[in-house]
Write a protein that holds these residues in place. Sequence first.
Motif, PDB file in Angstrom:
ATOM      1  N   ALA A   1       0.843  -1.202   0.000  1.00 52.60           N
ATOM      2  CA  ALA A   1       0.000   0.000   0.000  1.00 52.60           C
ATOM      3  C   ALA A   1       0.878   1.253   0.000  1.00 52.60           C
ATOM      4  CB  ALA A   1      -0.915   0.001   1.210  1.00 52.60           C
ATOM      5  N   TYR A   2       0.482   2.221  -0.831  1.00 49.92           N
ATOM      6  CA  TYR A   2       1.232   3.466  -0.962  1.00 49.92           C
ATOM      7  C   TYR A   2       0.314   4.670  -0.740  1.00 49.92           C
ATOM      8  CZ  TYR A   2       4.956   0.728  -3.146  1.00 49.92           C
ATOM      9  OH  TYR A   2       5.948  -0.167  -3.388  1.00 49.92           O
ATOM     10  N   THR A   3       0.932   5.839  -0.626  1.00 46.13           N
ATOM     11  CA  THR A   3       0.204   7.105  -0.667  1.00 46.13           C
ATOM     12  C   THR A   3       0.580   7.817  -1.956  1.00 46.13           C
ATOM     13  OG1 THR A   3       0.132   7.301   1.728  1.00 46.13           O
ATOM     14  CG2 THR A   3      -0.157   9.312   0.462  1.00 46.13           C
ATOM     15  N   LEU A   4      -0.416   8.368  -2.633  1.00 45.33           N
ATOM     16  CA  LEU A   4      -0.187   9.041  -3.907  1.00 45.33           C
ATOM     17  C   LEU A   4       0.182  10.504  -3.647  1.00 45.33           C
ATOM     18  CD1 LEU A   4      -0.400   8.557  -7.000  1.00 45.33           C
ATOM     19  CD2 LEU A   4      -2.753   9.381  -6.849  1.00 45.33           C
ATOM     20  N   MET A   5       1.376  10.897  -4.131  1.00 42.07           N
ATOM     21  CA  MET A   5       1.878  12.247  -3.867  1.00 42.07           C
ATOM     22  C   MET A   5       2.155  12.983  -5.171  1.00 42.07           C
ATOM     23  SD  MET A   5       5.290  13.475  -1.775  1.00 42.07           S
ATOM     24  CE  MET A   5       6.400  12.970  -3.081  1.00 42.07           C
ATOM     25  N   ASP A   6       1.696  14.235  -5.255  1.00 46.83           N
ATOM     26  CA  ASP A   6       1.988  15.097  -6.391  1.00 46.83           C
ATOM     27  C   ASP A   6       3.410  15.622  -6.225  1.00 46.83           C
ATOM     28  OD1 ASP A   6       2.234  17.376  -8.113  1.00 46.83           O
ATOM     29  OD2 ASP A   6       0.047  17.416  -8.277  1.00 46.83           O
TER      30      ASP A   6
ATOM     31  N   SER B   1      -2.778  12.784  -2.238  1.00 47.31           N
ATOM     32  CA  SER B   1      -4.160  12.518  -2.628  1.00 47.31           C
ATOM     33  C   SER B   1      -4.714  11.386  -1.780  1.00 47.31           C
ATOM     34  CB  SER B   1      -4.233  12.142  -4.107  1.00 47.31           C
ATOM     35  OG  SER B   1      -3.868  13.229  -4.910  1.00 47.31           O
ATOM     36  N   VAL B   2      -5.860  11.651  -1.134  1.00 45.39           N
ATOM     37  CA  VAL B   2      -6.466  10.652  -0.248  1.00 45.39           C
ATOM     38  C   VAL B   2      -7.957  10.571  -0.549  1.00 45.39           C
ATOM     39  CG1 VAL B   2      -4.784  11.057   1.585  1.00 45.39           C
ATOM     40  CG2 VAL B   2      -6.926  12.358   1.554  1.00 45.39           C
ATOM     41  N   TYR B   3      -8.587   9.530  -0.011  1.00 42.32           N
ATOM     42  CA  TYR B   3     -10.027   9.389  -0.174  1.00 42.32           C
ATOM     43  C   TYR B   3     -10.745  10.151   0.941  1.00 42.32           C
ATOM     44  CZ  TYR B   3     -14.649   7.276  -0.033  1.00 42.32           C
ATOM     45  OH  TYR B   3     -16.004   7.074   0.016  1.00 42.32           O
ATOM     46  N   ASP B   4     -11.670  11.004   0.542  1.00 43.18           N
ATOM     47  CA  ASP B   4     -12.488  11.770   1.488  1.00 43.18           C
ATOM     48  C   ASP B   4     -13.815  11.033   1.650  1.00 43.18           C
ATOM     49  OD1 ASP B   4     -14.085  13.483   2.900  1.00 43.18           O
ATOM     50  OD2 ASP B   4     -13.865  15.190   1.528  1.00 43.18           O
ATOM     51  N   PRO B   5     -14.002  10.271   2.769  1.00 41.81           N
ATOM     52  CA  PRO B   5     -15.210   9.464   2.917  1.00 41.81           C
ATOM     53  C   PRO B   5     -16.476  10.292   3.141  1.00 41.81           C
ATOM     54  CG  PRO B   5     -13.877   9.354   4.905  1.00 41.81           C
ATOM     55  CD  PRO B   5     -13.071  10.110   3.892  1.00 41.81           C
ATOM     56  N   VAL B   6     -16.327  11.522   3.629  1.00 38.71           N
ATOM     57  CA  VAL B   6     -17.508  12.356   3.873  1.00 38.71           C
ATOM     58  C   VAL B   6     -18.139  12.775   2.551  1.00 38.71           C
ATOM     59  CG1 VAL B   6     -18.361  14.496   4.888  1.00 38.71           C
ATOM     60  CG2 VAL B   6     -16.619  13.137   6.079  1.00 38.71           C
TER      61      VAL B   6
ATOM     62  N   ASN C   1      -1.881  18.369   2.646  1.00 32.05           N
ATOM     63  CA  ASN C   1      -0.613  19.033   2.357  1.00 32.05           C
ATOM     64  C   ASN C   1       0.507  18.616   3.297  1.00 32.05           C
ATOM     65  OD1 ASN C   1      -1.541  20.580   0.155  1.00 32.05           O
ATOM     66  ND2 ASN C   1      -2.516  22.015   1.587  1.00 32.05           N
ATOM     67  N   SER C   2       0.131  18.128   4.459  1.00 31.04           N
ATOM     68  CA  SER C   2       1.143  17.802   5.464  1.00 31.04           C
ATOM     69  C   SER C   2       1.248  16.297   5.628  1.00 31.04           C
ATOM     70  CB  SER C   2       0.800  18.439   6.803  1.00 31.04           C
ATOM     71  OG  SER C   2       1.661  17.958   7.818  1.00 31.04           O
ATOM     72  N   ALA C   3       2.489  15.804   5.623  1.00 30.69           N
ATOM     73  CA  ALA C   3       2.702  14.384   5.864  1.00 30.69           C
ATOM     74  C   ALA C   3       2.331  14.003   7.286  1.00 30.69           C
ATOM     75  CB  ALA C   3       4.162  14.014   5.600  1.00 30.69           C
ATOM     76  N   GLY C   4       2.269  14.976   8.171  1.00 34.82           N
ATOM     77  CA  GLY C   4       1.890  14.681   9.537  1.00 34.82           C
ATOM     78  C   GLY C   4       0.465  14.202   9.657  1.00 34.82           C
ATOM     79  N   SER C   5      -0.343  14.495   8.623  1.00 35.18           N
ATOM     80  CA  SER C   5      -1.735  14.050   8.637  1.00 35.18           C
ATOM     81  C   SER C   5      -1.890  12.625   8.117  1.00 35.18           C
ATOM     82  CB  SER C   5      -2.595  14.997   7.784  1.00 35.18           C
ATOM     83  OG  SER C   5      -2.505  16.326   8.270  1.00 35.18           O
TER      84      SER C   5
ATOM     85  N   GLN D   1      11.204  11.256   6.167  1.00 38.36           N
ATOM     86  CA  GLN D   1      10.297  12.285   5.694  1.00 38.36           C
ATOM     87  C   GLN D   1      11.031  13.402   4.967  1.00 38.36           C
ATOM     88  OE1 GLN D   1       6.854  12.176   5.826  1.00 38.36           O
ATOM     89  NE2 GLN D   1       7.219  13.770   4.315  1.00 38.36           N
ATOM     90  N   ALA D   2      12.224  13.732   5.435  1.00 37.00           N
ATOM     91  CA  ALA D   2      12.972  14.811   4.787  1.00 37.00           C
ATOM     92  C   ALA D   2      13.269  14.462   3.339  1.00 37.00           C
ATOM     93  CB  ALA D   2      14.268  15.067   5.546  1.00 37.00           C
ATOM     94  N   ALA D   3      13.610  13.237   3.101  1.00 38.55           N
ATOM     95  CA  ALA D   3      13.904  12.815   1.732  1.00 38.55           C
ATOM     96  C   ALA D   3      12.655  12.833   0.872  1.00 38.55           C
ATOM     97  CB  ALA D   3      14.513  11.419   1.738  1.00 38.55           C
ATOM     98  N   ILE D   4      11.548  12.358   1.435  1.00 43.13           N
ATOM     99  CA  ILE D   4      10.303  12.303   0.674  1.00 43.13           C
ATOM    100  C   ILE D   4       9.851  13.700   0.273  1.00 43.13           C
ATOM    101  CG2 ILE D   4       7.849  11.690   0.787  1.00 43.13           C
ATOM    102  CD1 ILE D   4       9.663   9.326   0.458  1.00 43.13           C
ATOM    103  N   ASP D   5       9.927  14.639   1.204  1.00 40.28           N
ATOM    104  CA  ASP D   5       9.433  15.985   0.943  1.00 40.28           C
ATOM    105  C   ASP D   5      10.201  16.687  -0.166  1.00 40.28           C
ATOM    106  OD1 ASP D   5       7.429  15.806   2.742  1.00 40.28           O
ATOM    107  OD2 ASP D   5       8.485  16.835   4.369  1.00 40.28           O
ATOM    108  N   GLN D   6      11.445  16.262  -0.422  1.00 36.99           N
ATOM    109  CA  GLN D   6      12.267  16.992  -1.379  1.00 36.99           C
ATOM    110  C   GLN D   6      12.479  16.234  -2.683  1.00 36.99           C
ATOM    111  OE1 GLN D   6      15.750  18.971   0.336  1.00 36.99           O
ATOM    112  NE2 GLN D   6      15.008  18.379   2.355  1.00 36.99           N
ATOM    113  N   VAL D   7      11.697  15.160  -2.895  1.00 39.60           N
ATOM    114  CA  VAL D   7      11.819  14.431  -4.163  1.00 39.60           C
ATOM    115  C   VAL D   7      11.359  15.324  -5.300  1.00 39.60           C
ATOM    116  CG1 VAL D   7      10.934  12.527  -5.548  1.00 39.60           C
ATOM    117  CG2 VAL D   7      11.586  12.140  -3.181  1.00 39.60           C
ATOM    118  N   THR D   8      12.242  15.647  -6.226  1.00 34.97           N
ATOM    119  CA  THR D   8      11.866  16.467  -7.382  1.00 34.97           C
ATOM    120  C   THR D   8      12.223  15.805  -8.700  1.00 34.97           C
ATOM    121  OG1 THR D   8      13.987  17.620  -7.276  1.00 34.97           O
ATOM    122  CG2 THR D   8      12.133  18.615  -6.104  1.00 34.97           C
ATOM    123  N   GLY D   9      12.967  14.744  -8.660  1.00 41.17           N
ATOM    124  CA  GLY D   9      13.338  14.111  -9.924  1.00 41.17           C
ATOM    125  C   GLY D   9      14.148  12.859  -9.718  1.00 41.17           C
ATOM    126  N   ILE D  10      14.473  12.226 -10.823  1.00 46.41           N
ATOM    127  CA  ILE D  10      15.298  11.016 -10.817  1.00 46.41           C
ATOM    128  C   ILE D  10      16.594  11.347 -11.526  1.00 46.41           C
ATOM    129  CG2 ILE D  10      15.464   8.629 -11.608  1.00 46.41           C
ATOM    130  CD1 ILE D  10      12.439   8.500 -11.512  1.00 46.41           C
TER     131      ILE D  10
END
Length: 651
Positions: free
Chosen positions: A496-501, A508-513, A521-525, A602-611
């Motif tokens: 299972a993954y989280t989809l990140m722009d 991007s997450v599912y909003d059940p409401v 916007n925050s990985a803390g969520s 988390q620091a690495a994830i937040d700064q991914v901009t390319g390969i």
Amino acid sequence: MKHNYLKHILLYICLLAGINSFAEDVFIDGICYNLDIETGTAEVGQIHSFMGDNLIIPSSVESDGVTYCVKSIGISAFSRNTWLSSVTISEGITIIKMCAFSGCTNLVSLSIPNSVTVIDERAFYDCTSLEKIDIPDAVIKIGLYAFDNTAWYNKQEDGVVYNGKVAYKYKGDMPENTSIALQEGTTVIADNAFSGLANLQSIVFPNTLKHIGSLSFGECRNLTTLSFPDGLISIGENAFFCCYGLESIVFPNTVTDIGRMAFSDCSQIKKISLPNSITEIKQETFKGCRNLVNISIPNSVRQIGSGAFSECTSLTSVLLSEGLECIESFAFSLCSALENINLPDGLKSLGIQTFMWCDALSSISVPNSVTEIGYDTFYGCRSLASVTIGNGVTRINDSTFEGCNNLTSVTIGNSITSIDSHAFYDCKLRNVLIKCSTPPIVTADTEPFSNQTLYHTTLYVPAGCWDAYAYDNYWYQFINIRETAMAEEVVSPQQAYTLMDTETFAYSVYDPVNDCIGTINSAGSINEDNPNHSWQMIEAGGMYFLYNLGAKKYVKRDSDGLSLSDEPEPIDVADGTDGIILAGQTGKQWAMVSNESLSASQAAIDQVTGIKAIDHSPLNIDHSIYNLAGQRLNAPQKGLNIIGSRKVLMK
């Protein structure tokens, strides 16, 4: 007449009762015959009271008005009969069995018909007065010691002993490095003819040769070359076992039968070219051929016998035949260099310990046609990382994958009804996908999975079956049970993954409401245990689908971007320089970020901009190194790594 009528009534009763044949012994002209009433055949039985000197065995006999065809002369039928001086065997008889005339010391004359195909072990042994023997061309087997200590045999000089078209034996001392050319016209090499002749270096077979007998060249340890003639039909059991000097074997396509253990322990063989005319590779045929590197099984082969290639420790690849139906026990056990093997569609069964201790085997896919896997089949395959078991198998037996301590991923088909003791013991499983709607039976004392597996492995079950497994008396012990996105056989769900722009770093997450896709916007969520945040990229039928575990829905393309649908709709997926591109999505670029890695780096994830492509390896860098699952590595691996807050492609 009444007796004959009653006999046929008795035969009918026996057939109704499931008895295949009804036999009786009769004496006709002083000879005992064992009559098989069902087949209408007769065998000359054992009797020592025949008093005549001239024996004629007829092609048929009559008893109670019924005619029986005489087909064989039974074991020890006339053994030690010193009255006999001549024997005439009529046309139609096919087998002279073991010791049939052994010890007939006054037998001088012998007539064998063209119908005889087998002269068995010691058939004429110790017939000391028998000076001339004519063996018909049809004979395909002469057993051990069949003519030893006859007058004819005793007068033979050193060299190959021929008897008509049969090379019967090598007599006398053999000089070192001896080469033998068998005479043209020879059709049969008898059992044991050249066995144990350590000085035999090469042999030239005649073009007329049809059959090579059992043990014929066993332990000819310096025999280095073999060139079989076209027209050869069969090779007997143990024919070339322990011929350590042989390096290659090429069979003509006329060979239909290779006996069990025929080339076992020929340790120097590097190449074997099998003919398209055989249907079976028999028990231990090539066992212990330790220098054999690869083998291609012809499409004509339906069965690979027990231990056929066991202990071939240099065997790295095997191409199995498309028509293969059965691989028997131990067939490839202890083939420690075997890296991969593709089991063909149509295969029906795998015997016990078939691939036991194949240390280099990395993956295995059992096709849907297989209905049976024996116990210990993959025991101790320490490099095995992934396994797929098709939908035909109903039971996973004891210790089938025990000791596969690098096995991380298993897919189990939808027909499994039970899993036995220690089936996956001592494996480091991370993902178990099981396609059965009804949980397989596991009793309290079998323990197919270790406690570590129960605590740390994600168990994927069919959609709608979470309750069935979570409240099962055994399966509830899996701490992490998740439903799979799709029910198709070809589904291969990933972690299972989280989809990140990768441009906005929004998740991007599912909003059940509101029953829609929302953003965080925050990985803390992000709570990795919340299925509303978890996605799976699924491949099915060559297409890709994106599925949200919380909504239990698929991503659908529309003009506004991403939406959800109950029906699967394929999405084009391509590797891009800035992550994963979901084609047709208004140019947006995405990264599939492992939930577990959010807290790990988390620091690495937040700064991914390319390969960034790197053309050399290893990379000397002081930054911490992670894989895409967020696991810290000691050194970069081939593929994508996260190094110094960037995705790096190692080639």
